[in-house]
Design an enzyme around this catalytic site. Structure first.
Site, PDB file in Angstrom:
ATOM      1  N   ASP A 134      -3.455   4.369  -1.828  1.00  0.00           N
ATOM      2  CA  ASP A 134      -4.364   4.844  -0.767  1.00  0.00           C
ATOM      3  C   ASP A 134      -4.305   6.367  -0.686  1.00  0.00           C
ATOM      4  O   ASP A 134      -3.699   6.924   0.222  1.00  0.00           O
ATOM      5  CB  ASP A 134      -3.903   4.185   0.552  1.00  0.00           C
ATOM      6  CG  ASP A 134      -4.709   4.609   1.760  1.00  0.00           C
ATOM      7  OD1 ASP A 134      -5.835   5.094   1.590  1.00  0.00           O
ATOM      8  OD2 ASP A 134      -4.204   4.434   2.890  1.00  0.00           O
ATOM      9  N   ASP A 184     -13.336  15.063  -4.055  1.00  0.00           N
ATOM     10  CA  ASP A 184     -13.350  16.350  -4.759  1.00  0.00           C
ATOM     11  C   ASP A 184     -14.590  16.349  -5.653  1.00  0.00           C
ATOM     12  O   ASP A 184     -15.427  15.436  -5.563  1.00  0.00           O
ATOM     13  CB  ASP A 184     -12.045  16.477  -5.586  1.00  0.00           C
ATOM     14  CG  ASP A 184     -11.602  17.921  -5.764  1.00  0.00           C
ATOM     15  OD1 ASP A 184     -12.475  18.756  -6.103  1.00  0.00           O
ATOM     16  OD2 ASP A 184     -10.409  18.218  -5.575  1.00  0.00           O
ATOM     17  N   THR A 242     -11.896   6.114  10.697  1.00  0.00           N
ATOM     18  CA  THR A 242     -11.959   5.480  12.028  1.00  0.00           C
ATOM     19  C   THR A 242     -11.454   6.419  13.127  1.00  0.00           C
ATOM     20  O   THR A 242     -11.596   6.117  14.303  1.00  0.00           O
ATOM     21  CB  THR A 242     -11.164   4.164  12.066  1.00  0.00           C
ATOM     22  OG1 THR A 242      -9.882   4.421  11.523  1.00  0.00           O
ATOM     23  CG2 THR A 242     -11.855   3.073  11.294  1.00  0.00           C
ATOM     24  N   LYS A 255       0.850  -1.200   0.000  1.00  0.00           N
ATOM     25  CA  LYS A 255       0.000   0.000   0.000  1.00  0.00           C
ATOM     26  C   LYS A 255       0.883   1.245   0.000  1.00  0.00           C
ATOM     27  O   LYS A 255       1.788   1.366   0.827  1.00  0.00           O
ATOM     28  CB  LYS A 255      -0.891   0.011   1.242  1.00  0.00           C
ATOM     29  CG  LYS A 255      -1.749   1.270   1.363  1.00  0.00           C
ATOM     30  CD  LYS A 255      -2.766   1.160   2.477  1.00  0.00           C
ATOM     31  CE  LYS A 255      -2.281   1.670   3.807  1.00  0.00           C
ATOM     32  NZ  LYS A 255      -2.120   3.121   3.899  1.00  0.00           N
ATOM     33  N   LYS A 284      -7.268   8.281  -1.119  1.00  0.00           N
ATOM     34  CA  LYS A 284      -8.589   8.725  -0.615  1.00  0.00           C
ATOM     35  C   LYS A 284      -9.085   9.995  -1.309  1.00  0.00           C
ATOM     36  O   LYS A 284      -9.328  11.015  -0.650  1.00  0.00           O
ATOM     37  CB  LYS A 284      -8.532   8.958   0.905  1.00  0.00           C
ATOM     38  CG  LYS A 284      -8.051   7.766   1.723  1.00  0.00           C
ATOM     39  CD  LYS A 284      -8.126   8.059   3.213  1.00  0.00           C
ATOM     40  CE  LYS A 284      -7.698   6.909   4.084  1.00  0.00           C
ATOM     41  NZ  LYS A 284      -6.239   6.637   4.067  1.00  0.00           N
ATOM     42  N   ARG A 338       3.349  -1.206  10.757  1.00  0.00           N
ATOM     43  CA  ARG A 338       4.503  -1.315  11.649  1.00  0.00           C
ATOM     44  C   ARG A 338       4.851  -2.718  12.150  1.00  0.00           C
ATOM     45  O   ARG A 338       6.046  -3.021  12.282  1.00  0.00           O
ATOM     46  CB  ARG A 338       4.336  -0.328  12.806  1.00  0.00           C
ATOM     47  CG  ARG A 338       4.553   1.105  12.338  1.00  0.00           C
ATOM     48  CD  ARG A 338       3.907   2.110  13.229  1.00  0.00           C
ATOM     49  NE  ARG A 338       2.441   2.045  13.176  1.00  0.00           N
ATOM     50  CZ  ARG A 338       1.645   2.868  13.845  1.00  0.00           C
ATOM     51  NH1 ARG A 338       2.147   3.803  14.608  1.00  0.00           N
ATOM     52  NH2 ARG A 338       0.339   2.744  13.726  1.00  0.00           N
TER      53      ARG A 338
HETATM   54  O1  C5P Z   1       1.321   0.513  11.246  1.00  0.00           O
HETATM   55  P1  C5P Z   1      -0.132   0.159  11.163  1.00  0.00           P
HETATM   56  O2  C5P Z   1      -0.395  -1.314  10.983  1.00  0.00           O
HETATM   57  O3  C5P Z   1      -0.946   0.760  12.276  1.00  0.00           O
HETATM   58  O4  C5P Z   1      -0.578   0.860   9.797  1.00  0.00           O
HETATM   59  C1  C5P Z   1      -1.885   0.819   9.320  1.00  0.00           C
HETATM   60  C2  C5P Z   1      -2.005   1.495   8.008  1.00  0.00           C
HETATM   61  O5  C5P Z   1      -3.394   1.580   7.710  1.00  0.00           O
HETATM   62  C3  C5P Z   1      -1.474   2.928   7.932  1.00  0.00           C
HETATM   63  O6  C5P Z   1      -1.029   3.151   6.598  1.00  0.00           O
HETATM   64  C4  C5P Z   1      -2.689   3.767   8.235  1.00  0.00           C
HETATM   65  O7  C5P Z   1      -2.640   5.032   7.630  1.00  0.00           O
HETATM   66  C5  C5P Z   1      -3.795   2.927   7.584  1.00  0.00           C
HETATM   67  N1  C5P Z   1      -5.127   3.137   8.141  1.00  0.00           N
HETATM   68  C6  C5P Z   1      -5.424   2.936   9.487  1.00  0.00           C
HETATM   69  N2  C5P Z   1      -6.697   3.144   9.938  1.00  0.00           N
HETATM   70  C7  C5P Z   1      -7.634   3.543   9.091  1.00  0.00           C
HETATM   71  C8  C5P Z   1      -7.361   3.738   7.742  1.00  0.00           C
HETATM   72  C9  C5P Z   1      -6.055   3.517   7.301  1.00  0.00           C
HETATM   73  O8  C5P Z   1      -4.571   2.540  10.267  1.00  0.00           O
HETATM   74  N3  C5P Z   1      -8.853   3.700   9.526  1.00  0.00           N
END
Ligand code: C5P
Length: 237
Positions: A66, A71, A125, A39, A68, A216
């Site tokens: 991603d 517009d 979220t 992603k 999003k 992460r």
């Molecule tokens: O590091 P981690 O697993 O928390 O990363 C989650 C990924 O998903 C990040 O790129 C974050 O921006 C994305 N994301 C999220 N929650 C959302 C939408 C996207 O954590 N509601």
């Protein structure tokens, strides 16, 4: 109109949340398309540009762009066409842009011979009921999430990004081929970081998720390949 063929069987989408190309490249060069999809979000795309997408697409990865988009319909439609030309496998727009915007995006993608999956963000979220109220949306978060998911379906979209908590309800209501893509995934024993409500990969799949966005726990791991291999094996067993 067919969607772009999926290269990898893996349900894991690794979030390349990096500020520059060389850090992202370091991880990408350790991985292979059979282990995961990738992603690319606003941070990497804004600092590096299409070069980041082209690099991973050329390596054979399924790429979820991603960005999003939200517009006026014609602007979003043209941005979607530009993303499609990059060869991405999936991309997203905001359902709050409305039905006309979502339909324009979907129709714009229909002009390519194989289009990316187009999914919608319903309600971010990071919102709770109180913060939704301040922007004029009253009622529970889940009511709005479900309404936006229905609107995305009615607009011809392929699915939504949703939290693991919203997944089971949406899975019950939506058709089986309506894609649910969920972040907030934490393998057992990994750090929560700033995620508050998380599920393990297996739990998320049991709740009806089709694809798991994981950042992460993989990008900061000593051996990303080892973790990916373990999660893939768990999901396949
Ligand atoms: O590091 P981690 O697993 O928390 O990363 C989650 C990924 O998903 C990040 O790129 C974050 O921006 C994305 N994301 C999220 N929650 C959302 C939408 C996207 O954590 N509601």
């Amino acid at each position: 109109m067919i969607t772009k063929p999926t290269t990898s069987q893996s349900k894991i989408i690794v979030a390349l949340d990096y500020p520059d190309f060389s850090s992202a490249k370091k991880l990408v060069d350790l991985l292979s398309p059979d282990l995961c999809k990738l992603k690319i979000g606003k941070e990497l795309f804004t600092s590096v540009g299409p070069q980041a997408v082209e690099y991973v697409v050329n390596k054979g990865f399924d790429v979820f762009l991603d960005l999003k988009f939200h517009d006026i319909p014609s602007t979003v439609a043209k941005a979607c066409q530009a993303a499609s030309r990059l060869g991405v496998w999936m991309m997203n727009i905001h359902a709050l842009g409305g039905q006309e915007m979502m339909q324009a995006a979907r129709e714009a993608l229909d002009s390519s011979s194989s289009r990316p999956y187009l999914i919608a963000v319903t309600i971010l979220t990071s919102h709770n009921e109180e913060s939704l109220n301040t922007i004029g949306l009253t009622g529970s978060v889940i009511t709005h999430v479900e309404a936006m998911a229905r609107l995305a379906l009615a607009s011809g979209l392929d699915g939504v990004v949703c939290s693991t908590q919203e997944c089971a309800g949406l899975r019950r209501e939506m058709a089986e081929d309506f894609l649910l893509v969920t972040p907030g995934i934490r393998p057992v024993q990994s750090d929560l970081n700033d995620q508050k409500r998380v599920m393990t990969p297996i739990e998320a799949i049991k709740h009806g998720s089709d694809y798991l966005v994981i950042g992460r726990p993989i990008t900061a791991a000593e051996s990303p390949v080892e973790i990916l291999t373990k999660i893939n094996a768990e999901l396949n067993s």
